[in-house]
Write an enzyme that holds these catalytic residues in place. Structure first.
Site, PDB file in Angstrom:
ATOM      1  N   ARG A   1      25.261 111.406  -4.600  1.00 20.90           N
ATOM      2  CA  ARG A   1      24.910 111.873  -5.784  1.00 20.90           C
ATOM      3  C   ARG A   1      23.883 110.924  -6.546  1.00 20.90           C
ATOM      4  O   ARG A   1      24.290 109.670  -6.364  1.00 20.90           O
ATOM      5  CB  ARG A   1      25.875 112.112  -6.730  1.00 20.90           C
ATOM      6  CG  ARG A   1      26.505 113.599  -6.351  1.00 20.90           C
ATOM      7  CD  ARG A   1      27.848 113.750  -7.285  1.00 20.90           C
ATOM      8  NE  ARG A   1      29.139 113.366  -6.381  1.00 20.90           N
ATOM      9  CZ  ARG A   1      30.530 113.287  -6.740  1.00 20.90           C
ATOM     10  NH1 ARG A   1      30.682 113.443  -8.256  1.00 20.90           N
ATOM     11  NH2 ARG A   1      31.289 112.969  -5.892  1.00 20.90           N
TER      12      ARG A   1
ATOM     13  N   HIS B   1      37.882 111.815 -12.765  1.00 23.32           N
ATOM     14  CA  HIS B   1      38.619 110.623 -12.107  1.00 23.32           C
ATOM     15  C   HIS B   1      39.763 110.438 -13.278  1.00 23.32           C
ATOM     16  O   HIS B   1      40.224 109.197 -13.182  1.00 23.32           O
ATOM     17  CB  HIS B   1      38.028 109.609 -11.659  1.00 23.32           C
ATOM     18  CG  HIS B   1      36.881 109.606 -10.603  1.00 23.32           C
ATOM     19  ND1 HIS B   1      35.496 109.232 -10.654  1.00 23.32           N
ATOM     20  CD2 HIS B   1      37.028 110.340  -9.474  1.00 23.32           C
ATOM     21  CE1 HIS B   1      34.972 109.381  -9.617  1.00 23.32           C
ATOM     22  NE2 HIS B   1      35.799 110.264  -8.630  1.00 23.32           N
TER      23      HIS B   1
ATOM     24  N   GLY C   1      37.747 103.708  -3.164  1.00 24.14           N
ATOM     25  CA  GLY C   1      37.383 103.093  -1.762  1.00 24.14           C
ATOM     26  C   GLY C   1      36.420 101.691  -1.634  1.00 24.14           C
ATOM     27  O   GLY C   1      36.779 100.736  -1.131  1.00 24.14           O
TER      28      GLY C   1
ATOM     29  N   ASN D   1      46.680 119.066  -4.051  1.00 21.06           N
ATOM     30  CA  ASN D   1      45.393 119.094  -4.270  1.00 21.06           C
ATOM     31  C   ASN D   1      44.636 119.821  -3.681  1.00 21.06           C
ATOM     32  O   ASN D   1      44.284 119.880  -2.599  1.00 21.06           O
ATOM     33  CB  ASN D   1      44.925 117.552  -4.158  1.00 21.06           C
ATOM     34  CG  ASN D   1      43.543 117.239  -4.537  1.00 21.06           C
ATOM     35  OD1 ASN D   1      42.742 118.236  -5.117  1.00 21.06           O
ATOM     36  ND2 ASN D   1      42.958 115.824  -4.612  1.00 21.06           N
TER      37      ASN D   1
ATOM     38  N   ARG E   1      47.030 119.096  -9.130  1.00 19.31           N
ATOM     39  CA  ARG E   1      45.650 118.528  -9.808  1.00 19.31           C
ATOM     40  C   ARG E   1      44.763 119.725  -9.982  1.00 19.31           C
ATOM     41  O   ARG E   1      44.601 120.628  -9.075  1.00 19.31           O
ATOM     42  CB  ARG E   1      45.026 117.622  -8.527  1.00 19.31           C
ATOM     43  CG  ARG E   1      43.621 116.932  -9.089  1.00 19.31           C
ATOM     44  CD  ARG E   1      42.810 116.602  -7.946  1.00 19.31           C
ATOM     45  NE  ARG E   1      41.529 116.118  -8.431  1.00 19.31           N
ATOM     46  CZ  ARG E   1      40.579 116.272  -7.675  1.00 19.31           C
ATOM     47  NH1 ARG E   1      40.298 116.625  -6.583  1.00 19.31           N
ATOM     48  NH2 ARG E   1      39.485 115.733  -8.421  1.00 19.31           N
TER      49      ARG E   1
ATOM     50  N   GLU F   1      46.527 108.377  -7.323  1.00 22.01           N
ATOM     51  CA  GLU F   1      46.529 109.797  -8.092  1.00 22.01           C
ATOM     52  C   GLU F   1      47.690 110.692  -7.920  1.00 22.01           C
ATOM     53  O   GLU F   1      48.312 111.286  -8.834  1.00 22.01           O
ATOM     54  CB  GLU F   1      45.049 110.549  -8.039  1.00 22.01           C
ATOM     55  CG  GLU F   1      44.087 109.669  -8.376  1.00 22.01           C
ATOM     56  CD  GLU F   1      42.512 109.969  -7.953  1.00 22.01           C
ATOM     57  OE1 GLU F   1      42.136 111.047  -8.766  1.00 22.01           O
ATOM     58  OE2 GLU F   1      42.346 109.860  -7.069  1.00 22.01           O
TER      59      GLU F   1
HETATM   60  P1  AMP Z   1      36.859 107.060  -1.513  1.00 24.22           P
HETATM   61  O1  AMP Z   1      35.917 108.090  -2.076  1.00 24.22           O
HETATM   62  O2  AMP Z   1      37.550 106.424  -2.668  1.00 24.22           O
HETATM   63  O3  AMP Z   1      37.608 107.458  -0.604  1.00 24.22           O
HETATM   64  O4  AMP Z   1      35.911 106.103  -1.089  1.00 24.22           O
HETATM   65  C1  AMP Z   1      34.931 106.050  -0.207  1.00 24.22           C
HETATM   66  C2  AMP Z   1      33.821 105.088  -0.002  1.00 24.22           C
HETATM   67  O5  AMP Z   1      34.626 103.668   0.210  1.00 24.22           O
HETATM   68  C3  AMP Z   1      32.891 104.968   1.214  1.00 24.22           C
HETATM   69  O6  AMP Z   1      31.695 104.663   0.638  1.00 24.22           O
HETATM   70  C4  AMP Z   1      33.485 103.783   1.782  1.00 24.22           C
HETATM   71  O7  AMP Z   1      32.242 103.158   2.974  1.00 24.22           O
HETATM   72  C5  AMP Z   1      33.767 102.802   0.958  1.00 24.22           C
HETATM   73  N1  AMP Z   1      34.832 101.913   1.911  1.00 24.22           N
HETATM   74  C6  AMP Z   1      35.933 101.699   2.042  1.00 24.22           C
HETATM   75  N2  AMP Z   1      36.294 100.648   2.810  1.00 24.22           N
HETATM   76  C7  AMP Z   1      35.387  99.949   2.712  1.00 24.22           C
HETATM   77  C8  AMP Z   1      34.944  98.500   3.130  1.00 24.22           C
HETATM   78  N3  AMP Z   1      35.733  97.877   3.958  1.00 24.22           N
HETATM   79  N4  AMP Z   1      33.976  97.905   2.652  1.00 24.22           N
HETATM   80  C9  AMP Z   1      32.920  98.793   2.081  1.00 24.22           C
HETATM   81  N5  AMP Z   1      33.220  99.959   1.657  1.00 24.22           N
HETATM   82  C10 AMP Z   1      34.333 100.761   1.817  1.00 24.22           C
END
Ligand code: AMP
Length: 397
Positions: A241, A180, A331, A7, A91, A384
Site C-alpha cells: 500500500r 489496528h 512483524g 477472525n 474480530r 490481538e
Molecule cells: P505482520 O503483518 O505483522 O505479520 O508483519 C509482516 C512483516 O514483518 C513482513 O514485511 C515481514 O517481512 C516482516 N518481518 C518479519 N520478520 C522480520 C525480520 N526478522 N526482519 C525484518 N522484517 C521482518
C-alpha cells in the site's frame, strides 16, 4: 472461561481457544480457501505439531463446523464438548462511529455492523458471515464483537475531520477512523505498565509496523490520533500500500496511464509500498536483504518507510506536547533491529538513546533504550487474540 476467538476474512478464518483465567492458548489454527477447492484446516493444539487437513468448506459454516470437530475431537481436541466453550469473541473490522467499545452481539448489533459495510466492503460482510455461522452452530453461546476501529473513537474532530465539505462527513461518515485498534490498545496499555506509569497518566506512541502499518498517539489511555484513515490505505508506506499520497497525483497518473479509478485503487493497494518502490518484494525481509546487497531502490524504499515513521512519531509527540514511551510492535516492529535502530536515529531531539545490544532482539518484550534515555522505548509483541479474549470474558462474565 474458555473463549473461542474468531477472525473471519472473506475466504479464511483464523481461530484460537484461550483460557481467560490463565491466558493460556489451548489451540489455534485457520481455515483457508473457504468457498474454493482444496480448502483446508490447519489445527494446532498447544504443545503439539501443526496438522493440515484438506476438507470441504463450501461456506464459513462448514469451516466453523470443522473447527468445532477438531476442538472437541477425542484425541486431538482441547475441550470435551462444545459446552466447555463459554463465549466467542469475533474480530470486526469497521464499527464506524457506532461502536466505541466491544459489545455483546445481538440482532441490533449485527444490523449496525451491516450499516458500516460500505466503509469496509471486503471485511465487514465476511465478519458477519462468521458471526451468523457461529451462532447457528453454537446456539445460546454468548458472542462478543471487538472492533478494529473502536479504540480510535476517542479522537477529537480536529484529528479525524478531513478538509472536505462537511456534508460528506454528515451524509456518508467520511472521516478518519483508524485501524489496528485492538493492537494499539493492547500495546499502549502494556507500554505504560512496563514504563511503571499509570495508563491514565502516560503519553505513548505505538508503532504497529507490519505488512499493514499504523501509528497511534495515546494520551492518558485515550487515542488522540492515528495514521490510517477512512480506510487502511492512508499514512505510512506499507507492504503493497502506498500510504498517504497527494490526491492530485492520482488524476495525473490515471490520465498518463489511461487507467480507471478501480485500476488506480488496485495499484495503490496492491502494487505500491515496499513492492512498488523497490520492485523486489512486499516483504520487509526481502527488501532489507536486497538493500544489503546494494539494491538502490530497495534502500530507497526502506528510507521512505523509516522517514515516514519518524515524521509521524514526531507529529504525534507535538500533538501530545511530549511523550513518555514509544513502543514498536507487529512483524517489522518486533523483528527488525535495523529498522528500529534507523528510525530511532531521528529521535535525538527527544533525548532518546538506544541500547543496540538490547535492540538486537526479536519478538520479545524488552526495553531497548538506555537508562539515560529521556523517553523509554520498548519492543512489545502485540497479541490481538488475547485482547479479544479478555474483552469477551469481561463482557460475558
Ligand atoms: P505482520 O503483518 O505483522 O505479520 O508483519 C509482516 C512483516 O514483518 C513482513 O514485511 C515481514 O517481512 C516482516 N518481518 C518479519 N520478520 C522480520 C525480520 N526478522 N526482519 C525484518 N522484517 C521482518
Amino acid at each position: 472461561m474458555n473463549i473461542l476467538v474468531i477472525n473471519c476474512g472473506s475466504s479464511s478464518l483464523k481461530f484460537q481457544v484461550i483460557n481467560s483465567e490463565t491466558e493460556e492458548v489451548k489451540a489455534s489454527g485457520l481455515c483457508e480457501r473457504i468457498g474454493m477447492d482444496e480448502s483446508r484446516l490447519v489445527y494446532q493444539p498447544a504443545g503439539c505439531e501443526k496438522e493440515k487437513t484438506v476438507l470441504p468448506m463450501p461456506t464459513h459454516k462448514e469451516a466453523i463446523a470443522h473447527v468445532i470437530n477438531a476442538l472437541t475431537d477425542e484425541k486431538k481436541g482441547v475441550v470435551k464438548s462444545l459446552s466447555e466453550i463459554d463465549a466467542v469473541g469475533h474480530r470486526i473490522v469497521h464499527g464506524g462511529e457506532k461502536f466505541a467499545k466491544s459489545v455483546v452481539i445481538t440482532e441490533e448489533v449485527i444490523k449496525a455492523v451491516e450499516e458500516c459495510n460500505d466503509l469496509a466492503p471486503l471485511h465487514n460482510p465476511a465478519n458477519i458471515i462468521g458471526i451468523r455461522a457461529t451462532q447457528e452452530l453454537m446456539p445460546g453461546v454468548p458472542m462478543v464483537g471487538v472492533f478494529d476501529t473502536a479504540f480510535h473513537q476517542t479522537m477529537d474532530p480536529k484529528a479525524y475531520l478531513y478538509g472536505t465539505p462537511y456534508e460528506y462527513y454528515e451524509k456518508y461518515g467520511v472521516r478518519k477512523y483508524g485501524f489496528h485498534g485492538t493492537s494499539h490498545a493492547f500495546v499502549s496499555a502494556r507500554a505504560a505498565e512496563l514504563a511503571g506509569k499509570s495508563y491514565d497518566d502516560c503519553k505513548t506512541v505505538v508503532c504497529h509496523l507490519g505488512n499493514g502499518s499504523s501509528i497511534s498517539a495515546v494520551e492518558n489511555g485515550k487515542c488522540v490520533d492515528t495514521s490510517m484513515g477512512l480506510t487502511p490505505l492512508d499514512g505510512l508506506l506499507m507492504g503493497t500500500r502506498s500510504g498517504a499520497i497527494d490526491p492530485g497525483a492520482l488524476e495525473y497518473i490515471m490520465k498518463k496511464e489511461n487507467m480507471d479509478y478501480a485500476q488506480m485503487m488496485t495499484v495503490l493497494n496492491k502494487k505500491s509500498g515496499f513492492l512498488g518502490i523497490s520492485g523486489v518484494s512486499s516483504d520487509c525481509r526481502d527488501v532489507e536483504g536486497a538493500a544489503a546487497e546494494g539494491n538502490k531502490r530497495a534502500k530507497e524504499a526502506i528510507e521512505v518507510f523509516n522517514y515516514r515513521v519518524a515524521k509521524t512519531v514526531g507529529s504525534y509527540v507535538a500533538a501530545m506536547n511530549g511523550v513518555d514511551v514509544i513502543a514498536f510492535t507487529a512483524g517489522i516492529g518486533e523483528n527488525s533491529a535495523t529498522t528500529r535502530s534507523a528510525i530511532c536515529k531521528y529521535f535525538g531531539y527527544l533525548g532518546i538513546e538506544i541500547n543496540e545490544e538490547a535492540n538486537n532482539t526479536r519478538g520479545e518484550e524488552i526495553l531497548i533504550s538506555t537508562p539515560d534515555s529521556k523517553v523509554k522505548v520498548f519492543i512489545i509483541p502485540t497479541n490481538e487474540e488475547l485482547k479479544i479474549a479478555r474483552e469477551t470474558a469481561e463482557l460475558v462474565k
